[in-house]
Write an enzyme that holds these catalytic residues in place. Structure first.
Site, short mmCIF file in Angstrom:
data_model
loop_
_atom_site.label_atom_id
_atom_site.label_comp_id
_atom_site.label_asym_id
_atom_site.label_seq_id
_atom_site.Cartn_x
_atom_site.Cartn_y
_atom_site.Cartn_z
N HIS B 66 1.63 -10.21 17.62
CA HIS B 66 1.71 -11.18 18.71
C HIS B 66 0.63 -12.24 18.62
O HIS B 66 0.86 -13.40 18.91
CB HIS B 66 1.63 -10.43 20.05
CG HIS B 66 2.10 -11.22 21.21
ND1 HIS B 66 3.44 -11.31 21.54
CD2 HIS B 66 1.44 -11.98 22.09
CE1 HIS B 66 3.56 -12.09 22.60
NE2 HIS B 66 2.37 -12.51 22.96
N HIS B 112 8.82 -13.03 26.34
CA HIS B 112 8.23 -11.93 27.10
C HIS B 112 9.24 -10.80 27.13
O HIS B 112 9.61 -10.30 28.19
CB HIS B 112 7.83 -12.40 28.51
CG HIS B 112 6.40 -12.10 28.82
ND1 HIS B 112 5.93 -11.82 30.07
CD2 HIS B 112 5.32 -12.01 28.01
CE1 HIS B 112 4.62 -11.60 30.02
NE2 HIS B 112 4.24 -11.71 28.78
N ASN B 113 9.66 -10.41 25.93
CA ASN B 113 10.78 -9.47 25.79
C ASN B 113 10.41 -8.04 26.17
O ASN B 113 11.09 -7.40 26.96
CB ASN B 113 11.28 -9.48 24.35
CG ASN B 113 11.72 -10.86 23.91
OD1 ASN B 113 12.11 -11.68 24.76
ND2 ASN B 113 11.66 -11.14 22.63
N GLY B 550 5.49 -22.68 18.62
CA GLY B 550 6.48 -21.64 18.85
C GLY B 550 5.85 -20.28 18.93
O GLY B 550 4.64 -20.15 19.11
#
Lengths: 227, 760
Positions: B66, B112-113, B550
């Protein structure tokens, strides 16, 4: 005619309201911080939409204790025009400047759409530029617009012509008697859930809101001349 | 202080509750925080000793996918990131593009899966909050929000819960903070049953001279913490987001942060005031990996060091350890660096907005990242080893078997016998195609009174205050295409996003992307990722839309791997408000033109999905030269003032394009075409680079001539009229249905599905 737009922490339609006054009426509109305790320099007040104090506790419940709200009450007392839009309407209810209370929408969701309304009383300072019974389109955007008052209050609102706007067709929040906006007995304080400031140009989807601001100016000029 | 002494005090810090450095090594506890043995050895090498628990935590979040993009970095380098309009490319909070008049548009999309999979309301809400901070930390005023959502099949109660709550969370945050959510897209597919995707995009605008950066410079300058106090929420969120969702996902609920959009509204306004006062050296939000990532990244970018005193950090819980303070992902926090001595000016603004703040440290010049807690040094790390020297995984992929098997599938044959009217109704009722009003009516899409094209058209359009210009924006990605052919699907995502923006009257300027994929450790998933990035890169190059920022979200796996889902967030510039165009037919009698060429392409189509319940074959191909010509042709016609409506052909083909164009005003159409294909193929093929435009009768001939001159295939197919949609293909009447019938199917589909669990 000079407009004040009080800004509470969490207001988010303050700029939109000031912009509407400038664009529709070409009159000055100042953003006034909630700590101000005098609005003597202004002829009309617009309490803007948003989520004052995050809507914590209840919508409008904390904003009503702001210093500026004493000045708003004073202005209303003097007969100045006070317009509360969306959260501004909720603040006016909490402050006791308008009767009734607000509940969560009956379908429990936030609702944003352009809604059809009927002008119920066009003899008010806010509605003179509309035709009686006219069907207009104004945007709504709220989670708590389900207006409530007891039967006796409703009867009084009906009898005294205090209902300014009613939803026409679909009632988007479950409000009593389809009420979208009401005035106080004297007629100088209007609270409504729809957003007239979001309907002042064709590209916005409707410009029916512009006449609400024009009505205010026309009323004021009728009282004090076109100064 | 001697180096040995520092090391000693670092070693002593290990509290009784926390494992000692030796325990971390001997019991391989680094694995618990997502680090490999190899990575642990690198850390030991960089420090010249064993790391303590706090340091290990700091490395683990900074080296997570992340924060470090360790699996995707080599691929991300393939994206074109330059262009004449690029003011800020990837690497800051958000990218920025020149829009003329000294202004820039600043935008970014982020996922924000994982949080949304376990706690959909807060997960989605804080996703929105995070992306807004990314944009205003650049100094830009956020003007619009968009999103891209993927959920499983709505007949599962759990999926309905996730969908309902995620939408409510997005609505809550955007509505309260007062930034309109103007657009987005939603797709439903079984592959997302256990792993929904929630991607949020924010667009802001600023005068270019006010552009801010996340840097820490100037020895001795104060580091100021602003906003909400630090709690134990969200600890290890970044690491959580870099793992597969296992059976224990529910236990990760404490890894999900809780949002307070009211606090963020105050933070936003205060930061805007600070930017206008021009007193900031650096500003960055505390997003994933909280205080750790913001402070280390600022120090690394400023080529400086930093010393923090954790006792000064506002805390909402007692007894927090350094590990917890450093790794907390409590929301609505920013880190500022200002010139020494100007703290008072900052304080004045923060006081007005009732925000708490604290000087939590100083910029240093020695390249060290040093943390103090209760008088002890609890971490002492070379800054560059956290950011610049984070490990990179060079992986390679393998073409999956399903890709080869799909070469022989010919859906055009098996589907050609379907009844066109029945097919149209079923496609319109598919949640992928059906009206998303149930979603966007929960979003305030009009606040700020700048929204000229509201949700529901090809792209949203937001006008710019004081200028005649406007911004068009769209999020796109067809995961079925990407699954069937990631390279083609990646290119289509970019092409379609650009086409949507063009149909709204705008020149596409650039993109932000969110790469949502499964585990990169699976060879086939890595192949999907690599191919998709190549396809996207190629399309971005040809359409001259650089990638300015992105986000990557890997390890989207629960019971299986999700469809590979790269999402493109495109921004375009409308030069003149008169050019703003929408998809709805406007006037009875307007002539209808179909631009582009229809081929037999039903692989991965909506029709295939609703009729056969499968995703198979090859997806539509996009020829980027043809696509670019189409865009030029449409824009030229719009700028001449000849276009009443424009709507691109995507999910559901020409049939859905025509139907959707009738819904806005309830104006029908009579269409009569000759086609080399069966009616079903003509109507539902999802060939790319096509659009349906309606043109006032007097401009029709000139329009056709212009488009032909520009090399765009252009067929007149009928006219706007009445209140029915009628279609004849090769002389055979195949559709003749009242618009109202089609519209009620299209409008009712999602509310009907959701009625099972909600009252409205």
């Amino acid at each position: 005619m000079r407009f004040a737009v009080p800004v509470f922490p969490g207001s988010n339609c303050d700029q939109d309201c000031a912009k509407a006054v400038r664009e529709v009426l070409e009159r000055p509109a100042d953003l006034v911080w909630y700590t101000e305790d005098s609005l003597d320099n202004y002829d009309a007040i617009i309490l803007p939409g948003g989520f004052s104090y995050g809507d914590y506790l209840r919508t409008g419940a904390l904003a009503r204790f702001s210093p500026v709200m004493e000045a708003v009450a004073e202005a209303a007392e003097k007969g100045k025009l006070v317009l509360g839009i969306c959260n501004g309407f909720q603040v006016l209810l909490e402050a006791g400047l308008l009767p009734g209370a607000m509940r969560v929408n009956d379908h429990l969701q936030f609702r944003c759409s352009i809604q059809t309304l009927q002008v119920e009383n066009n003899s008010l300072p806010f509605t003179a530029c509309y035709k009686q019974g006219e069907i207009i389109r104004l945007p709504i955007a709220h989670g708590e617009g389900n207006y409530y008052c007891d039967d006796q209050t409703l009867q009084e609102l009906e009898d005294r012509g205090q209902i300014a706007f009613r939803y026409h067709g679909e009632n988007p929040n479950g409000s009593v008697a389809g009420i979208a906006g009401i005035v106080n007995r004297r007629g100088n304080v209007l609270g409504l859930m729809p957003h007239p400031e979001r309907a002042i140009h064709d590209w916005m989807g409707s410009r029916d809101g512009a006449r609400l601001f024009r009505s205010m100016l026309q009323y004021w000029e009728g009282m004090y001349g076109a100064a | 202080m001697q180096p040995e002494q520092k090391t000693d005090s670092v070693m002593q810090r290990a509290s009784e509750k926390e494992p000692t450095p030796e325990m971390i090594r001997d019991q391989e506890l680094f694995r618990e925080v997502g680090l490999s043995l190899e990575e642990f050895k690198m850390i030991t090498h960089y420090l010249g000793r064993l790391p303590n628990w706090t340091e290990l935590g700091i490395y683990s979040v900074m080296w997570s996918e992340h924060c470090s993009y360790k699996n995707s970095k080599p691929l991300l380098k393939r994206f074109p990131v330059d262009g004449p309009r690029v003011v800020q490319g990837p690497g800051e909070g958000a990218g920025a593009l020149d829009i003329g008049d000294g202004q820039a548009v600043v935008f970014k999309i982020e996922s924000h899966n994982h949080p949304s999979a376990v706690e959909p309301f807060q997960g989605a809400a804080t996703g929105v909050g995070g992306i807004i901070r990314d944009v205003f930390s650049m100094g830009a005023r956020p003007v619009a929000l968009l999103n891209s959502l993927r959920f499983g099949q709505l007949h599962h109660p759990r999926v309905r819960y996730l969908f309902e709550q995620a939408v409510a969370g997005i609505a809550h945050y955007g509505n309260v903070i007062g930034i309109p959510t103007v657009g987005g897209e939603v797709e439903f597919d079984a592959s997302y049953d256990g792993n929904p995707l929630v991607n949020a995009m924010c667009v802001g605008v600023l005068p270019q001279e006010e552009l801010q950066k996340g840097v820490a410079r100037g020895k001795g300058n104060p580091v100021i913490y602003v906003g909400a106090s630090t709690g134990r929420d969200g600890i290890h969120g970044a690491t959580f987001a870099s793992e597969e969702l296992g059976e224990d996902a529910e236990e990760k609920r404490p890894s999900v942060q809780v949002g307070d959009p009211f606090m963020e509204k105050l933070l936003l306004e205060a930061c805007m005031e600070l930017v206008k006062k021009n007193i900031l050296i650096g500003i960055q939000d505390m997003g994933a990996a909280g205080l750790t990532s913001s402070s280390t990244e600022m120090a690394a970018k400023g080529e400086s060091g930093m010393e923090l005193d954790l006792d000064q950090v506002p805390q909402r819980e007692t007894g927090m350890t350094p590990y917890e303070i450093m790794l907390s992902e409590s929301q609505e926090r920013m880190l500022l660096v200002v010139e020494d001595g100007r703290e008072g000016e900052v304080q004045q603004v923060l006081d007005k907005w009732g925000l708490q703040s604290a000087v939590v440290g100083r910029v240093t010049a020695d390249g060290r990242y040093r943390i103090r807690h209760r008088g002890n040094i609890v971490a002492d790390i070379p800054v560059n080893t956290l950011v610049d020297d984070a490990p990179v995984q060079y992986r390679s992929g393998v073409e999956p078997a399903y890709y080869r098997e799909n070469a022989d599938v010919q859906p055009e044959k098996s589907l050609s016998q379907v009844d066109p009217v029945d097919a149209l109704k079923r496609v319109l009722a598919s949640p992928n195609v059906a009206s998303k009003e149930w979603v966007y009516r929960q979003y305030d899409h009009m606040v700020r009174t700048s929204t000229a094209v509201r949700p529901g058209s090809d792209a949203a359009v937001v006008v710019l205050d004081g200028l005649d210009k406007a911004l068009a924006m769209s999020t796109d990605g067809n995961s079925r295409y990407v699954y069937l052919d990631p390279r083609e699907g990646g290119a289509v995502a970019v092409a379609e996003a650009a086409r949507n923006v063009v149909c709204s009257g705008a020149q596409p300027l650039g993109i932000t992307d969110c790469l949502n994929f499964g585990s990169p450790e699976k060879l086939e998933v890595f192949w999907q990722l690599e191919q998709a990035v190549d396809g996207m890169s190629e399309a971005c190059r040809r359409l001259e839309t650089p990638v300015v920022g992105g986000n990557v979200s890997l390890y989207n796996e629960s019971k299986g791997t999700i469809h590979p889902s790269p999402i493109v967030g495109m921004v375009g510039l409308v030069e003149n408000r008169r050019h703003i165009t929408t998809q709805s037919f406007k006037r009875d009698g307007d002539r209808l033109f179909l631009l582009g060429e229809t081929k037999a392409e039903l692989g991965g189509s909506e029709l295939q999905s609703v009729i056969e319940g499968k995703v198979a074959g090859r997806p539509p191909r996009v020829d980027l030269e043809v696509e670019a010509k189409l865009h030029q042709g449409i824009l030229a016609a719009i700028r001449k003032g000849w276009v009443s409506s424009a709507h691109d052909c995507s999910n559901g083909g020409v049939a859905v394009t025509l139907a959707e164009s009738t819904f806005g005003e309830g104006l029908g159409a009579e269409v009569d075409v000759t086609s080399p294909w069966d009616p079903i193929v003509f109507l539902f093929s999802e060939s790319q680079s096509r659009a349906v435009l309606s043109i006032p009768p007097q401009h029709g001939d000139a329009f056709r001539q212009l488009l032909e001159e520009m090399g765009v295939p252009c067929a007149e197919i009928g006219r706007v009229t009445g209140d029915r949609l009628t279609v004849r293909v090769n002389g055979q009447q195949v559709i003749d249905t009242p618009v109202q019938d089609l519209r009620s199917i299209w409008e009712g589909a999602i509310p009907c599905e959701m009625n099972r669990s909600s009252t409205n």
